[in-house]
Design a protein around this motif. Structure first.
Motif, PDB file in Angstrom:
ATOM      1  N   ASN A   1      15.147  13.811  -6.086  1.00  0.00           N
ATOM      2  CA  ASN A   1      13.756  13.959  -5.672  1.00  0.00           C
ATOM      3  C   ASN A   1      13.110  15.218  -6.227  1.00  0.00           C
ATOM      4  O   ASN A   1      11.900  15.402  -6.092  1.00  0.00           O
ATOM      5  N   SER A   2      13.893  16.106  -6.847  1.00  0.00           N
ATOM      6  CA  SER A   2      13.325  17.296  -7.470  1.00  0.00           C
ATOM      7  C   SER A   2      12.873  17.028  -8.897  1.00  0.00           C
ATOM      8  O   SER A   2      12.289  17.882  -9.540  1.00  0.00           O
ATOM      9  N   VAL A   3      13.171  15.834  -9.404  1.00  0.00           N
ATOM     10  CA  VAL A   3      12.818  15.458 -10.773  1.00  0.00           C
ATOM     11  C   VAL A   3      11.675  14.456 -10.734  1.00  0.00           C
ATOM     12  O   VAL A   3      11.731  13.463 -10.003  1.00  0.00           O
ATOM     13  N   VAL A   4      10.644  14.719 -11.513  1.00  0.00           N
ATOM     14  CA  VAL A   4       9.505  13.799 -11.556  1.00  0.00           C
ATOM     15  C   VAL A   4       9.975  12.449 -12.079  1.00  0.00           C
ATOM     16  O   VAL A   4      10.633  12.362 -13.118  1.00  0.00           O
ATOM     17  N   GLY A   5       9.639  11.373 -11.351  1.00  0.00           N
ATOM     18  CA  GLY A   5      10.081  10.046 -11.732  1.00  0.00           C
ATOM     19  C   GLY A   5      11.447   9.699 -11.193  1.00  0.00           C
ATOM     20  O   GLY A   5      11.916   8.581 -11.369  1.00  0.00           O
ATOM     21  N   GLY A   6      12.117  10.676 -10.523  1.00  0.00           N
ATOM     22  CA  GLY A   6      13.416  10.415  -9.922  1.00  0.00           C
ATOM     23  C   GLY A   6      14.596  10.755 -10.795  1.00  0.00           C
ATOM     24  O   GLY A   6      15.626  11.206 -10.304  1.00  0.00           O
ATOM     25  N   VAL A   7      14.482  10.542 -12.116  1.00  0.00           N
ATOM     26  CA  VAL A   7      15.585  10.808 -13.035  1.00  0.00           C
ATOM     27  C   VAL A   7      15.039  11.324 -14.355  1.00  0.00           C
ATOM     28  O   VAL A   7      13.908  11.018 -14.734  1.00  0.00           O
ATOM     29  N   ASP A   8      15.860  12.135 -15.043  1.00  0.00           N
ATOM     30  CA  ASP A   8      15.540  12.521 -16.416  1.00  0.00           C
ATOM     31  C   ASP A   8      16.005  11.464 -17.397  1.00  0.00           C
ATOM     32  O   ASP A   8      15.477  11.349 -18.500  1.00  0.00           O
TER      33      ASP A   8
ATOM     34  N   PRO B   1       0.816  -1.226   0.000  1.00  0.00           N
ATOM     35  CA  PRO B   1       0.000   0.000   0.000  1.00  0.00           C
ATOM     36  C   PRO B   1       0.844   1.268   0.000  1.00  0.00           C
ATOM     37  O   PRO B   1       0.325   2.354  -0.274  1.00  0.00           O
ATOM     38  N   ASN B   2       2.120   1.149   0.290  1.00  0.00           N
ATOM     39  CA  ASN B   2       2.973   2.329   0.404  1.00  0.00           C
ATOM     40  C   ASN B   2       3.866   2.499  -0.814  1.00  0.00           C
ATOM     41  O   ASN B   2       5.060   2.729  -0.710  1.00  0.00           O
ATOM     42  N   ILE B   3       3.261   2.365  -2.012  1.00  0.00           N
ATOM     43  CA  ILE B   3       4.031   2.535  -3.236  1.00  0.00           C
ATOM     44  C   ILE B   3       4.595   3.944  -3.279  1.00  0.00           C
ATOM     45  O   ILE B   3       3.875   4.922  -3.103  1.00  0.00           O
ATOM     46  N   GLU B   4       5.900   4.050  -3.497  1.00  0.00           N
ATOM     47  CA  GLU B   4       6.548   5.355  -3.492  1.00  0.00           C
ATOM     48  C   GLU B   4       6.367   6.059  -4.833  1.00  0.00           C
ATOM     49  O   GLU B   4       6.322   5.414  -5.877  1.00  0.00           O
ATOM     50  N   VAL B   5       6.233   7.354  -4.800  1.00  0.00           N
ATOM     51  CA  VAL B   5       6.197   8.160  -6.009  1.00  0.00           C
ATOM     52  C   VAL B   5       7.120   9.349  -5.815  1.00  0.00           C
ATOM     53  O   VAL B   5       7.055  10.031  -4.801  1.00  0.00           O
ATOM     54  N   THR B   6       8.002   9.560  -6.731  1.00  0.00           N
ATOM     55  CA  THR B   6       8.952  10.665  -6.615  1.00  0.00           C
ATOM     56  C   THR B   6       8.455  11.845  -7.422  1.00  0.00           C
ATOM     57  O   THR B   6       8.986  12.163  -8.481  1.00  0.00           O
ATOM     58  N   ILE B   7       7.402  12.463  -6.933  1.00  0.00           N
ATOM     59  CA  ILE B   7       6.868  13.667  -7.561  1.00  0.00           C
ATOM     60  C   ILE B   7       7.219  14.854  -6.683  1.00  0.00           C
ATOM     61  O   ILE B   7       6.821  14.904  -5.516  1.00  0.00           O
ATOM     62  N   PRO B   8       7.982  15.830  -7.170  1.00  0.00           N
ATOM     63  CA  PRO B   8       8.330  16.992  -6.351  1.00  0.00           C
ATOM     64  C   PRO B   8       7.092  17.800  -5.999  1.00  0.00           C
ATOM     65  O   PRO B   8       6.079  17.748  -6.689  1.00  0.00           O
ATOM     66  N   GLU B   9       7.203  18.562  -4.921  1.00  0.00           N
ATOM     67  CA  GLU B   9       6.053  19.308  -4.419  1.00  0.00           C
ATOM     68  C   GLU B   9       5.488  20.259  -5.471  1.00  0.00           C
ATOM     69  O   GLU B   9       4.281  20.387  -5.629  1.00  0.00           O
ATOM     70  N   HIS B  10       6.373  20.953  -6.222  1.00  0.00           N
ATOM     71  CA  HIS B  10       5.895  21.951  -7.171  1.00  0.00           C
ATOM     72  C   HIS B  10       5.201  21.332  -8.380  1.00  0.00           C
ATOM     73  O   HIS B  10       4.595  22.038  -9.180  1.00  0.00           O
ATOM     74  N   SER B  11       5.292  19.993  -8.516  1.00  0.00           N
ATOM     75  CA  SER B  11       4.666  19.342  -9.663  1.00  0.00           C
ATOM     76  C   SER B  11       3.421  18.550  -9.292  1.00  0.00           C
ATOM     77  O   SER B  11       2.792  17.951 -10.146  1.00  0.00           O
TER      78      SER B  11
END
Length: 426
Positions: A123-130, A45-55
């Motif tokens: 963590n500032s990049v959506v998805g973790g990496v470009d 249930p705790n699937i992580e998502v690396t979406i920055p706050e501003h996005s």
């Protein structure tokens, strides 16, 4: 892959194909005198998502739990052999990429790998990496999950080494303005000039420059954010700069090609073998945006050519009038598309303007990097469509264009009389 490991589980019942799961039980069994393991997996249930706050707002505030909210509870047992358990190489189970901020519970041996620099994501990049190469575990579910997060945040471009993945947004995007082209052009110019002060960086390949940028980001080094996000302009610029380097190297090395000897500098070796001709392959399924992407690349090349013409070349006066001619060449290539599309595009179930043929565009540049000409070759036309379009599909556009504009004599000559669109299969 031990007890408590966070994994992706392949489930055909899920519309995502893969669901997040946790290894809740591990049992040793013997099957036909062979030691095996039974792994019991349950939903995580705790699937992580690396979406920055501003996005988060742009990402429609979709969290991991909402992605998989419609998944039913399951307990699935997977049989693995000891070797698969060591290497985490199983066709139905894949290890997940955990961001640095994600805390593991229990005594999971995988917790130790979080200290490795190779596992750090931004963590500032959506998805973790470009660039997906930056992921520790690069496999199908990891790619799909990263692309899903980025797409929901209106980020349609993702790199994976020299490959650019583009997901059709099916809506207008403010990504192709003159200002955006200028930003990527300036980035390319700085790369040519040896940004970073490294000796010989002018001869670095585009992929080496990209890896260096990724390394700077992972180390939080100064200038880490200088590299712009992945874009089709970046791919076109990389190819153009590599071509320019090849042209310049040919000028520098005018003597016959010789063998590489011990003691030759790396720059000398690169000058001897740097390729001049470059290729960009645009591929994808129907409706992916191949034709539009090709037009975007041509527009970018035209801008670079115009810039070269306006600035001139070292030691030579600028000739701005050539810029207009270069743009004219590019426009001729673009204006040929409607003709090609009439004879080679048709309506399919998935796309109202699907290209049913291949296209090879050969663009020629002068030694100074200005457009000098172009040629287009077509191949693999889908001829069966002429006599037998599929259900719900149409013939080539030119047939209906002729049907709408044919004169009475032409209708009589081609035996179509008073037929209309309704008389032909759709």
């Amino acid at each position: 892959m031990e007890l408590g490991a966070h994994v992706w589980l392949k489930r055909e019942s899920s519309h995502w194909g893969w669901v997040p799961a946790v290894v809740s039980k591990k049992e040793s069994v013997v099957i036909h005198n062979v030691n095996m393991f039974h792994l019991t997996l349950i939903p995580d249930p705790n699937i992580e998502v690396t979406i920055p706050e501003h996005s988060r707002q742009r990402a429609l505030e979709r969290t991991g739990s909402r992605y998989f909210a419609d998944e039913e509870y399951f307990e699935q047992v997977i049989t693995v052999d000891p070797e698969q358990l060591k290497t985490a190489d199983h066709e139905e189970i894949k290890l997940r990429n955990l961001p640095t901020s994600y805390q593991l519970s229990g005594e999971d041996p995988e917790a130790g790998v979080l200290a490795s620099p190779s596992t750090h994501v931004d963590n500032s990049v959506v998805g973790g990496v470009d660039d997906l190469i930056g992921l520790t575990h690069l496999h199908e579910p990891a790619i799909l999950h990263a692309l899903r997060l980025r797409y929901d945040a209106d980020i349609i471009y993702t790199a994976t080494g020299p490959i650019l993945i583009a997901v059709n947004p099916f809506k207008p995007m403010g990504l192709y303005s003159d200002e955006m082209m200028e930003r990527y052009r300036m980035q390319g110019e700085q790369g040519i000039g040896g940004a970073g002060g490294q000796q010989g960086s002018a001869f670095a390949t585009p992929y080496k420059v990209r890896r260096q940028a990724a390394a700077r980001r992972s180390q939080n080094a100064p200038g880490a954010s200088q590299r712009l996000p992945p874009h089709v302009y970046q791919t076109a610029d990389d190819a153009y700069r590599a071509m320019i380097r090849g042209l310049e190297n040919k000028e520098l090395v005018s003597k016959p090609r010789r063998e590489i000897h011990r003691g030759d500098s790396q720059i000398e070796i690169l000058q001897m073998g740097s390729p001049t001709n470059q290729s960009i392959l645009v591929s994808g399924e129907s409706g992916a945006g191949k034709t539009v992407t090709t037009k975007i690349v041509l527009n970018y090349f035209a801008m670079l050519s115009k810039q070269r013409a306006e600035n001139g070349t070292p030691g030579r006066p600028a000739r701005k009038s050539l810029g207009e001619e270069d743009i004219g060449i590019e426009q001729q290539v673009l204006q040929s598309n409607p003709i090609l599309e009439s004879f080679g595009n048709a309506r399919t179930i998935r796309n109202d303007n699907s290209s049913r043929f291949g296209k090879y565009i050969d663009i020629k540049f002068t030694k100074s990097g200005k457009l000098s000409g172009a040629s287009i070759e077509t191949y693999l036309l889908e001829k069966v469509r002429l006599i037998h379009p599929g259900a719900g599909e149409r013939n080539y556009h030119v047939f209906y264009q002729f049907l709408a504009s044919a004169t009475a004599k032409e209708r009589n000559d081609f035996y179509i009389d008073d037929f209309s669109f309704d008389d032909f299969r759709l």
